[in-house]
Scaffold this active site. Sequence first.
Site, PDB file in Angstrom:
ATOM      1  N   LEU A   7      54.327  18.886  -3.684  1.00 49.98           N
ATOM      2  CA  LEU A   7      55.732  19.248  -3.471  1.00 49.98           C
ATOM      3  C   LEU A   7      56.608  18.006  -3.621  1.00 49.98           C
ATOM      4  O   LEU A   7      56.568  17.097  -2.795  1.00 49.98           O
ATOM      5  CB  LEU A   7      55.918  19.856  -2.078  1.00 49.98           C
ATOM      6  N   ALA A   9      60.096  18.258  -4.972  1.00 45.22           N
ATOM      7  CA  ALA A   9      61.387  18.718  -5.484  1.00 45.22           C
ATOM      8  C   ALA A   9      62.560  18.266  -4.626  1.00 45.22           C
ATOM      9  O   ALA A   9      63.707  18.311  -5.060  1.00 45.22           O
ATOM     10  CB  ALA A   9      61.383  20.237  -5.601  1.00 45.22           C
ATOM     11  N   ARG A  14      67.202  11.709   3.852  1.00 47.76           N
ATOM     12  CA  ARG A  14      67.150  10.651   4.867  1.00 47.76           C
ATOM     13  C   ARG A  14      66.894   9.261   4.269  1.00 47.76           C
ATOM     14  O   ARG A  14      67.034   8.257   4.940  1.00 47.76           O
ATOM     15  CB  ARG A  14      66.071  11.005   5.918  1.00 47.76           C
ATOM     16  N   GLY A  84      63.110  24.986   0.731  1.00 50.77           N
ATOM     17  CA  GLY A  84      62.069  24.723   1.725  1.00 50.77           C
ATOM     18  C   GLY A  84      60.682  24.611   1.118  1.00 50.77           C
ATOM     19  O   GLY A  84      60.465  24.967  -0.040  1.00 50.77           O
ATOM     20  N   GLU A 161      57.862  23.402  13.907  1.00 46.35           N
ATOM     21  CA  GLU A 161      58.603  22.229  13.428  1.00 46.35           C
ATOM     22  C   GLU A 161      59.246  21.492  14.602  1.00 46.35           C
ATOM     23  O   GLU A 161      59.653  22.123  15.585  1.00 46.35           O
ATOM     24  CB  GLU A 161      59.696  22.666  12.436  1.00 46.35           C
ATOM     25  N   LYS A 353      56.246 -20.288 -22.379  1.00 46.56           N
ATOM     26  CA  LYS A 353      56.450 -18.889 -22.755  1.00 46.56           C
ATOM     27  C   LYS A 353      55.735 -18.633 -24.070  1.00 46.56           C
ATOM     28  O   LYS A 353      55.863 -19.424 -25.003  1.00 46.56           O
ATOM     29  CB  LYS A 353      57.948 -18.598 -22.916  1.00 46.56           C
ATOM     30  N   ASN A 379      48.109 -34.170 -25.298  1.00 48.97           N
ATOM     31  CA  ASN A 379      48.907 -34.694 -24.195  1.00 48.97           C
ATOM     32  C   ASN A 379      50.377 -34.488 -24.517  1.00 48.97           C
ATOM     33  O   ASN A 379      50.890 -35.047 -25.489  1.00 48.97           O
ATOM     34  CB  ASN A 379      48.622 -36.181 -23.954  1.00 48.97           C
ATOM     35  N   ALA A 382      56.149 -36.374 -20.940  1.00 45.94           N
ATOM     36  CA  ALA A 382      57.192 -35.902 -20.031  1.00 45.94           C
ATOM     37  C   ALA A 382      58.445 -35.529 -20.804  1.00 45.94           C
ATOM     38  O   ALA A 382      58.874 -36.262 -21.697  1.00 45.94           O
ATOM     39  CB  ALA A 382      57.519 -36.990 -19.016  1.00 45.94           C
TER      40      ALA A 382
HETATM   41  C1  UD1 Z   1      56.989  18.802   6.551  1.00 47.37           C
HETATM   42  C2  UD1 Z   1      56.340  19.912   7.385  1.00 47.37           C
HETATM   43  C3  UD1 Z   1      55.977  19.353   8.766  1.00 47.37           C
HETATM   44  C4  UD1 Z   1      55.049  18.180   8.603  1.00 47.37           C
HETATM   45  C5  UD1 Z   1      55.640  17.114   7.663  1.00 47.37           C
HETATM   46  C6  UD1 Z   1      54.594  16.094   7.336  1.00 47.37           C
HETATM   47  C7  UD1 Z   1      57.362  22.011   6.670  1.00 47.37           C
HETATM   48  C8  UD1 Z   1      58.319  23.073   7.017  1.00 47.37           C
HETATM   49  N1  UD1 Z   1      57.275  21.004   7.528  1.00 47.37           N
HETATM   50  O1  UD1 Z   1      58.218  18.426   7.193  1.00 47.37           O
HETATM   51  O2  UD1 Z   1      55.324  20.350   9.520  1.00 47.37           O
HETATM   52  O3  UD1 Z   1      54.748  17.612   9.865  1.00 47.37           O
HETATM   53  O4  UD1 Z   1      56.084  17.706   6.426  1.00 47.37           O
HETATM   54  O5  UD1 Z   1      55.091  15.007   6.619  1.00 47.37           O
HETATM   55  O6  UD1 Z   1      56.711  22.088   5.655  1.00 47.37           O
HETATM   56  N2  UD1 Z   1      60.040  19.788  -0.837  1.00 47.37           N
HETATM   57  C9  UD1 Z   1      60.165  20.527  -1.987  1.00 47.37           C
HETATM   58  N3  UD1 Z   1      61.040  21.563  -2.024  1.00 47.37           N
HETATM   59  C10 UD1 Z   1      61.786  21.942  -0.951  1.00 47.37           C
HETATM   60  C11 UD1 Z   1      61.628  21.186   0.247  1.00 47.37           C
HETATM   61  C12 UD1 Z   1      60.749  20.119   0.280  1.00 47.37           C
HETATM   62  O7  UD1 Z   1      59.501  20.247  -2.994  1.00 47.37           O
HETATM   63  O8  UD1 Z   1      62.535  22.894  -1.069  1.00 47.37           O
HETATM   64  C13 UD1 Z   1      59.103  18.652  -0.829  1.00 47.37           C
HETATM   65  C14 UD1 Z   1      59.787  17.328  -0.554  1.00 47.37           C
HETATM   66  O9  UD1 Z   1      60.183  16.722  -1.759  1.00 47.37           O
HETATM   67  C15 UD1 Z   1      58.716  16.531   0.192  1.00 47.37           C
HETATM   68  C16 UD1 Z   1      57.842  17.597   0.834  1.00 47.37           C
HETATM   69  O10 UD1 Z   1      58.185  18.818   0.226  1.00 47.37           O
HETATM   70  O11 UD1 Z   1      57.921  15.765  -0.695  1.00 47.37           O
HETATM   71  C17 UD1 Z   1      58.075  17.688   2.342  1.00 47.37           C
HETATM   72  O12 UD1 Z   1      59.426  17.946   2.611  1.00 47.37           O
HETATM   73  P1  UD1 Z   1      60.177  17.284   3.831  1.00 47.37           P
HETATM   74  O13 UD1 Z   1      61.572  17.779   3.821  1.00 47.37           O
HETATM   75  O14 UD1 Z   1      59.957  15.829   3.852  1.00 47.37           O
HETATM   76  O15 UD1 Z   1      59.407  17.986   5.052  1.00 47.37           O
HETATM   77  P2  UD1 Z   1      59.337  17.458   6.543  1.00 47.37           P
HETATM   78  O16 UD1 Z   1      60.628  17.767   7.229  1.00 47.37           O
HETATM   79  O17 UD1 Z   1      58.862  16.064   6.567  1.00 47.37           O
HETATM   80 CA    CA Z   2      58.351  14.564   5.063  1.00 50.63          CA
END
Ligand code: UD1
Ligand code: CA
Length: 461
Positions: A7, A9, A14, A84, A161, A353, A379, A382
């Site tokens: 994942l 996307a 933050r 999500g 969560e 280089k 050699n 300098a």
């Molecule tokens: C998530 C988990 C949490 C876990 C934590 C571990 C969920 C709801 N929560 O939270 O339980 O403890 O990871 O690190 O899954 N991403 C997508 N598409 C989206 C949303 C996110 O591809 O629509 C990807 C992000 O790019 C990222 C990963 O999913 O690489 C996790 O997303 P992030 O928002 O960091 O989840 P956490 O809040 O850390």
């Molecule tokens: Ca995360």
Amino acid sequence: MVAVAILAAGRGTRMKSNLPKVLHSLGGRSLLERVLESLQTISPQRRMIIVGYQAQEVKTALQEKPAARILPTVEFIEQQKQLGTGHAVQQVIPHLAGFTGDLLVLNGDVPLLRPETIKQLLQAHQEHQNAVTILTAQLPNPQGYGRVFCNGQNIIKEIVEDRDCTTAQKQNRRINAGVYCFNWSKLMEVLPHLQANNDQKEYYITDAVNQLEQAMAVDVEDYQEMLGINDRQQLATAYEILQRRVKSKWMAAGVTMIDPDSITIDDTVILHPDVIIEPQTHLRGNTEINSGCRLGPGSLIENSHIGENVTVLYSVVRNSIVHANSQIGPYTHLRTEVEVGAGCRVGNFVELKKTKLGSHNNVAHLSYLGDATLGEKVNVGAGTITANYDGVNKHPTKIGDRTKTGANSILVAPLNIGNDVYIAAGSTVTQDAPDDCLIIGRSRQVIKRGWRMKTKPKDNE
Ligand code: UD1
Ligand code: CA
């Protein structure tokens, strides 16, 4: 059969960055590259990366080395809107029609996972024939992570969560690492029906875990592997953890580090026993250092190969090769594509280089050599400079065996100087010279006996 979905996307709000989170670099490689590398022990059938925010940039970044070698086996799947982690996994549904097997889902922001840990997850999953198996760990500070609630046999009752937790639930230090192994057909019973009724109004993949039976947690001993990168502070912490891992490995293998905290070593570097690394030294990229070398204090060596018993003191060495028993520095810059032969001395305030030195050369003081090829036992006096650039093009300089350039020689390229040549100090050399000769290319000194400055009488005298 195992398919993998990473994942990647999300934007990573933050991080407060224009760069997508998964492209942030951790010790020379992006978070995403590192997650891909952690799959090396399980050789999956399919590798799908869910991209969305700056999808094109994420794809292009992986096309660069060294990630490119895994690229032919990677499929990119677009998640148009980031609704999500559950919604992200839904995107693979059309791509896995007819698939029977397990789907390993990993967050793209967990870069410290060990390949063995992923293997362990798959084994537990298959052994217990679970619907889903996830990695968990007890964290000293679990804030921000989903909390996992289990019975005594590691069977998951619920994942909640952080933001959806009650105060009592927040006391649970067992966290969800964001790494899941699903039985695909079981997952398909619940994945299309996820709801977004939570604080963030997002579709959570953790809800799919909550709905499946049997769901099992595999506890990871080294909780540091589980670190998810959400902000720059966590990125820095991950770097520290990575450094500690790399340094302990090499110290156990016979490398001495003086003040290890001030040294940084990429995990792509190869070291041999009896290398000594002094403070403030940084080894990066594709670098190999052979036995008996003493590096630093104060040196940077990147993408370079260093032979046995070489010393590098307060110097920068990039994309270069240094053969055995040579001394580099203090204050040498091997800028790029330099090859230093065995037993050379390249010294104080010298820049090289695209230059090749044969064995036993001395380039000891204040020189610049660019696009030059030197024979053996040369050699370089300098302050010798190759004037290799005419303002438009770069030109080569060749110097034969045992030749000695005088102090402050200027070698105007293109230039070919033979073996056993002496160049007088202060010469500007513009013409090729054969073997066995003396070159003098400077204006002759004149001495005028009895000469005095003409003095003008002052006005009021
Ligand atoms: C998530 C988990 C949490 C876990 C934590 C571990 C969920 C709801 N929560 O939270 O339980 O403890 O990871 O690190 O899954 N991403 C997508 N598409 C989206 C949303 C996110 O591809 O629509 C990807 C992000 O790019 C990222 C990963 O999913 O690489 C996790 O997303 P992030 O928002 O960091 O989840 P956490 O809040 O850390
Ligand atoms: Ca995360």
